[in-house]
Write an enzyme that holds these catalytic residues in place. Sequence first.
Site, short mmCIF file in Angstrom:
data_model
loop_
_atom_site.label_atom_id
_atom_site.label_comp_id
_atom_site.label_asym_id
_atom_site.label_seq_id
_atom_site.Cartn_x
_atom_site.Cartn_y
_atom_site.Cartn_z
N ASP A 1 0.86 -1.18 0.00
CA ASP A 1 0.00 0.00 0.00
C ASP A 1 0.90 1.23 0.00
O ASP A 1 1.63 1.48 0.97
CB ASP A 1 -0.91 -0.03 1.23
CG ASP A 1 -1.94 1.10 1.24
OD1 ASP A 1 -1.75 2.08 0.52
OD2 ASP A 1 -2.93 0.97 1.99
N HIS A 2 0.84 2.01 -1.07
CA HIS A 2 1.75 3.15 -1.21
C HIS A 2 1.46 4.25 -0.20
O HIS A 2 2.26 5.18 -0.02
CB HIS A 2 1.67 3.72 -2.63
CG HIS A 2 2.98 4.21 -3.16
ND1 HIS A 2 3.89 4.88 -2.39
CD2 HIS A 2 3.54 4.11 -4.39
CE1 HIS A 2 4.95 5.19 -3.11
NE2 HIS A 2 4.77 4.73 -4.33
N ARG A 3 0.35 4.16 0.51
CA ARG A 3 0.04 5.17 1.52
C ARG A 3 0.86 4.98 2.78
O ARG A 3 1.10 5.94 3.52
CB ARG A 3 -1.46 5.13 1.87
CG ARG A 3 -2.38 5.50 0.73
CD ARG A 3 -3.83 5.28 1.11
NE ARG A 3 -4.12 3.87 1.38
CZ ARG A 3 -5.32 3.42 1.77
NH1 ARG A 3 -6.33 4.27 1.93
NH2 ARG A 3 -5.49 2.13 1.97
N CYS B 1 4.01 3.69 2.98
CA CYS B 1 5.45 3.88 2.81
C CYS B 1 5.75 4.27 1.37
O CYS B 1 4.90 4.16 0.49
CB CYS B 1 6.23 2.62 3.17
SG CYS B 1 6.01 1.26 2.01
#
Length: 466
Positions: A436-438, A440
């Site tokens: 999940d790019h949110r 890291c």
Amino acid sequence: MPVVREFRLPDLGEGLTGAEVVRWLVEVGEVIAVDQPVVEVETAKAVVEVPCPYGGVVTARYGGEGEEIAVGAPLVTVAVAPADGASLLVEAAAGMLAEAAAEVERPLVGYGVAEPGKGGRRRRVGAAAAVPPAGVPAAVPVPVPAVVPVVVPAPALVVRTAPGVVPVISPLVRRLAREQGVDLAALSGSGPDGLIMRADVERAVAAKSAAPTAPTAPTAPTAPTAPTAPTAPAPVVREGVVPLRGLRKAVAEKLSRSHREIPAVTCWVDTDATELMLLRRQLNAAPGPKVSVLALLARICTVALARFPELNSSMTEDGSGIIRHSAVHLGFAAQGERGLVVPVVRDAHARTTEQLGEELGRLTEAARDGSLTPAELTGGTFTLNNYGVFGVDGSTPILNHPEAAMLGVGRIVAKPWVHEGELAVREVVQLSFTFDHRVCDGGTAGGFLRFVADCVERPGTLLRQL
């Protein structure tokens, strides 16, 4: 007078809102004991039996097989006699036996030895028509008289006196009334406590036959009917459409939500797993439990998550914050008879490699025979997905919502590889990492994947972290 206690479907697991009825274990009119399973339901997590906290006679069931019942909705109603109800039960049974003795040559419907496969169910003693509450699907009503006097305190359940109780217990009386068109609710019984006997039904039949027939009014001439509009064609049902139910429906909803809400990114790397496979062979040559490749990868994941704790996390429900988990509850994909499931190894970070292997093996067997509990399928914080067992090299899996990361492992296969400056045949595996790019940036995710790959290529580096 018996009271009807309403048992509602309880919360069967984390985040579950309903369950699908797989199989009823009791019939309406059947005597059940306290905590006896009454229905088998399928949730998004597992197939479980639901016990009822009341003993007595089942007066109504809500929902047929294949229908979904929401958590908190009525499941069954049970007629429970008060403490002094034993005498009424004895009197009712005596009346039933007297009725049966009058027609010995006629079989009693609904009595005798339980049918094979029914799980040794108890005898039915009759029934009371249950009135479902407003907004609840109508259940099959069956009359119920006095029942086994069992009193169980349950303040969370609805307790009310059974309305419209028809005091009749003999199946012979019921059949006679049904064949002659007699409304039992309109009769006054001459038996103990108003119990309706066969003689009461016969008197009602005789009175009905002796009543004069009212003259029929002449029928009015029929007016010509207007031409009817052509009916709309019936909707076309497409062949081969399989409805989404149970586990398949839950998986579809969860994956759709994950794909819709999580900005997921996947990166991958080819890795030389020759040294890892050599280590496994050395470990299994020693006495003790065998160590699987999955157990070694699980050990590597727990060490990597200790080094990169940002990835052992999830987003809050409203997306306003990141929840960092202190414990690693490691989920892993397993193929079972109900399809692909994700059992969870609790506190994987605190287990040895052998303990991880034993728990992974136990949960895998439970997945194959469909005996996983809802608790064993919820609460994961990170997932290990070994799709190499299907003979594929790579994948871009959808994250297991609400988790923030997943490590994918392809098949380990012999390939040409440059090793120490020379071309050699090595055992190579492709590792993929979806996150999940949110939670890291790419640097953190890349560092995690590179650390895992280094441990696969040089398992001795794990000693620095243990």
